[in-house]
Motif scaffolding. Structure first.
Motif, short mmCIF file in Angstrom:
data_model
loop_
_atom_site.label_atom_id
_atom_site.label_comp_id
_atom_site.label_asym_id
_atom_site.label_seq_id
_atom_site.Cartn_x
_atom_site.Cartn_y
_atom_site.Cartn_z
N TRP A 134 2.00 -9.00 -5.76
CA TRP A 134 2.83 -8.83 -4.63
C TRP A 134 1.76 -9.38 -3.39
CZ3 TRP A 134 7.25 -9.48 -4.29
CH2 TRP A 134 8.42 -9.14 -5.20
N GLN A 135 0.55 -9.12 -3.51
CA GLN A 135 -0.66 -9.45 -2.55
C GLN A 135 -0.60 -11.07 -2.78
OE1 GLN A 135 -3.96 -7.36 -3.90
NE2 GLN A 135 -3.94 -5.76 -2.44
N SER A 136 -0.63 -11.62 -3.70
CA SER A 136 -0.49 -13.05 -3.84
C SER A 136 0.72 -13.48 -2.98
CB SER A 136 -0.62 -13.25 -5.34
OG SER A 136 -1.78 -12.88 -6.00
N VAL A 137 1.71 -13.20 -3.19
CA VAL A 137 2.94 -13.63 -2.86
C VAL A 137 2.87 -13.57 -1.12
CG1 VAL A 137 5.38 -12.99 -2.41
CG2 VAL A 137 4.40 -12.90 -4.67
N VAL A 138 2.33 -12.43 -0.46
CA VAL A 138 2.14 -12.56 0.77
C VAL A 138 1.20 -13.36 1.04
CG1 VAL A 138 1.87 -10.73 2.71
CG2 VAL A 138 3.40 -9.97 0.83
N GLY A 139 0.10 -13.08 0.59
CA GLY A 139 -1.02 -14.08 0.92
C GLY A 139 -0.86 -15.50 0.96
N GLY A 181 -2.08 4.99 -9.08
CA GLY A 181 -0.93 4.51 -8.36
C GLY A 181 -0.37 3.12 -8.96
N LEU A 182 -0.19 2.33 -8.02
CA LEU A 182 0.70 0.99 -8.48
C LEU A 182 -0.05 0.21 -9.43
CD1 LEU A 182 3.23 -0.79 -8.19
CD2 LEU A 182 1.86 -1.90 -6.43
N ALA A 183 0.37 -0.38 -10.58
CA ALA A 183 -0.48 -1.18 -11.70
C ALA A 183 -1.14 -2.14 -10.89
CB ALA A 183 0.76 -1.39 -12.84
N SER A 184 -2.21 -2.64 -11.09
CA SER A 184 -2.95 -3.50 -10.69
C SER A 184 -2.18 -4.90 -10.66
CB SER A 184 -4.44 -3.69 -11.43
OG SER A 184 -5.09 -2.59 -11.20
N ARG A 185 -1.77 -5.12 -11.89
CA ARG A 185 -0.97 -6.65 -12.01
C ARG A 185 -0.06 -6.62 -11.04
NH1 ARG A 185 0.44 -3.61 -16.60
NH2 ARG A 185 2.57 -3.22 -16.95
N TYR A 186 0.68 -5.55 -10.87
CA TYR A 186 1.96 -5.79 -9.88
C TYR A 186 1.31 -5.67 -8.17
CZ TYR A 186 4.70 -4.75 -13.69
OH TYR A 186 5.45 -4.66 -14.95
N LYS A 187 0.26 -5.00 -8.31
CA LYS A 187 -0.19 -4.94 -6.73
C LYS A 187 -0.88 -6.16 -6.32
CE LYS A 187 -2.95 -1.55 -5.80
NZ LYS A 187 -4.11 -0.68 -5.80
N TYR A 188 -1.66 -6.84 -7.41
CA TYR A 188 -2.26 -8.33 -7.21
C TYR A 188 -1.03 -9.53 -6.92
CZ TYR A 188 -6.86 -6.31 -7.96
OH TYR A 188 -8.05 -5.51 -7.84
N GLY A 247 0.68 -1.38 0.07
CA GLY A 247 0.07 0.13 0.14
C GLY A 247 0.86 1.25 -0.01
N TRP A 248 1.96 1.23 0.81
CA TRP A 248 2.68 2.47 0.73
C TRP A 248 3.41 2.74 -0.61
CZ3 TRP A 248 7.77 3.59 -0.32
CH2 TRP A 248 8.52 4.94 0.10
N VAL A 249 3.84 1.70 -1.43
CA VAL A 249 4.38 1.89 -2.63
C VAL A 249 3.36 2.48 -3.66
CG1 VAL A 249 5.13 0.77 -4.53
CG2 VAL A 249 6.04 -0.04 -2.41
N ASP A 250 1.84 1.86 -3.45
CA ASP A 250 0.89 2.38 -4.42
C ASP A 250 0.60 4.02 -4.06
OD1 ASP A 250 -1.05 2.19 -5.87
OD2 ASP A 250 -2.76 1.50 -4.34
N ASP A 251 0.65 4.37 -2.65
CA ASP A 251 0.24 5.61 -2.29
C ASP A 251 1.53 6.45 -2.71
OD1 ASP A 251 -1.95 5.38 -1.00
OD2 ASP A 251 -0.86 4.94 1.08
N TYR A 252 2.84 5.97 -2.68
CA TYR A 252 3.99 6.74 -3.09
C TYR A 252 3.89 7.06 -4.46
CZ TYR A 252 8.90 7.95 -3.95
OH TYR A 252 10.05 8.58 -4.39
N LYS A 253 3.60 6.21 -5.39
CA LYS A 253 3.38 6.43 -6.82
C LYS A 253 2.24 7.51 -7.02
CE LYS A 253 5.06 2.14 -8.66
NZ LYS A 253 6.14 2.81 -9.92
#
Length: 360
Positions: free
Chosen positions: A136-141, A127-134, A112-118
């Motif tokens: 990294w969310q998938s990696v953590v989840g 913000g952060l492109a959806s494909r990259y957001k999902y 979320g911080w990276v998304d806000d920063y962008k």
């Protein structure tokens, strides 16, 4: 940290045994997180304002939001700091559940911080492109889901419990990882979609988080679990301290985020808090109850899905704008009315979810 120190000091004075009680440590967790939020909040708002870390507003959004442009954002970082510090101070750090929930919360917070920063640096509200957001969310989840599955010590730690029906339990096997992943990632994005009005997302998050703390307490207590007919999972009780910290930090943030907001939490807060709710629900085996108690988050998400599907298939929109709270804005509802009514609905849904403890 302080819990471990108190445990050591019990050999010198029996009064330190008080810190062995989850209820006492939870109260301390709530107060610690609340105080951190209230004390650091004004300084954080001044800092964000000084460096022009302000909210970007969508050009196609409601006109009432144009005046919010420039309002300090990324305030969710304060919530996360308060939660993490409070949890580290008052929880039993030998519990694997504590570290897993902290990993998920911090991981989604970084995304979320990276998304806000962008959004802030490049002035792009997407913000952060959806494909990259999902990604990294998938990696953590998936990492959290896999660890929970591999470290499960009892069969019911990977079973699906159906609320209100005592005997209806499903063995998930490897599907547990899939379910856990979707609950964590789905909850994260659902809270993020709901975070569109002043205070709209944070109080429901506090209410649901507090209720999940109740589930954690009874699930981790062999007497209460046996009486209520729910599976007993050793060590889950420590999630009460985390839930308490979430409640304290959330209420402290609401002090500044209530209408008209002095600061927004941003994706750094919304994504992390949603993921935190999801992983707690997975740990206490109450994914379906989370679906009930977080009904506002679910409806907001479904409204977006329906809007996109309808527009792509028919060229028509079901709502004036999605998520749902924007639909009511465009219908002329004042922002405070929408917020408070969504809060009231959440209170009702949380009470229904809590009733599942007894109605079985």
């Amino acid at each position: 940290m302080l819990y471990s120190l108190a445990t050591y000091l019990t050999q010198f004075h029996s009064g330190f045994n008080l810190f062995q009680y989850l209820t006492f440590r939870t109260i301390l967790g709530v107060l610690t997180a609340l105080i951190i939020s209230l004390v650091v909040g004004p300084w954080m708002i001044r800092y964000l304002s000084k460096y022009n870390i302000g909210q970007s507003v969508r050009d196609d959004g409601p006109e009432t939001h144009f005046s919010k442009a420039g309002t300090p954002t990324m305030g969710g970082a304060l919530i996360l700091v308060a939660i993490i510090i409070s949890t580290l101070l008052w929880s039993d750090l030998t519990s694997r559940f504590v570290w897993i929930v902290l990993f998920v919360t911090a991981g989604f917070g970084i995304i979320g911080w990276v998304d806000d920063y962008k959004k802030i640096v490049f002035g792009n509200s997407k913000g952060l492109a959806s494909r990259y957001k999902y990604l990294w969310q998938s990696v953590v989840g998936l990492t959290a889901a896999f660890i929970l599955f591999r470290t499960a010590e009892l069969p019911h730690e990977t079973q699906l419990i159906v609320p209100f029906v005592k005997s209806l339990v499903f063995d998930l096997g490897w599907m547990y990882v899939v379910l856990a992943y979707f609950v964590i990632v789905g909850s994260s994005n659902a809270v993020n979609l709901t975070d569109g009005l002043d205070g709209l997302a944070i109080l429901p998050t506090v209410l649901v988080g507090g209720a999940l703390g109740v589930f954690a307490y009874v699930t981790g207590n062999t007497n209460f679990a046996g009486y209520l007919g729910i599976p007993y999972i050793p060590g889950v009780g420590e999630m009460v301290v985390f839930s308490g910290a979430l409640v304290g930090a959330g209420l402290g943030f609401l002090w500044f985020n209530t209408y008209p907001a002095q600061v927004f939490m941003g994706d750094v807060g919304a994504l992390a808090l949603g993921a935190a709710l999801g992983v707690i629900a997975v740990i206490v085996r109450q994914e379906l109850v989370l679906f009930i108690m977080g009904g506002i988050f679910v409806v907001e998400t479904v409204s977006v899905i329906l809007q996109v599907v309808s527009y792509k298939l028919t060229g028509r929109r079901i709502f004036r704008m999605a998520p749902l709270h924007h639909h009511y804005e465009l219908k002329g509802w004042p922002e405070p009315r929408i917020i408070v009514r969504f809060w009231i609905i959440t209170v009702i849904l949380v009470l229904i979810g809590l009733a599942s403890l007894k109605i079985r």
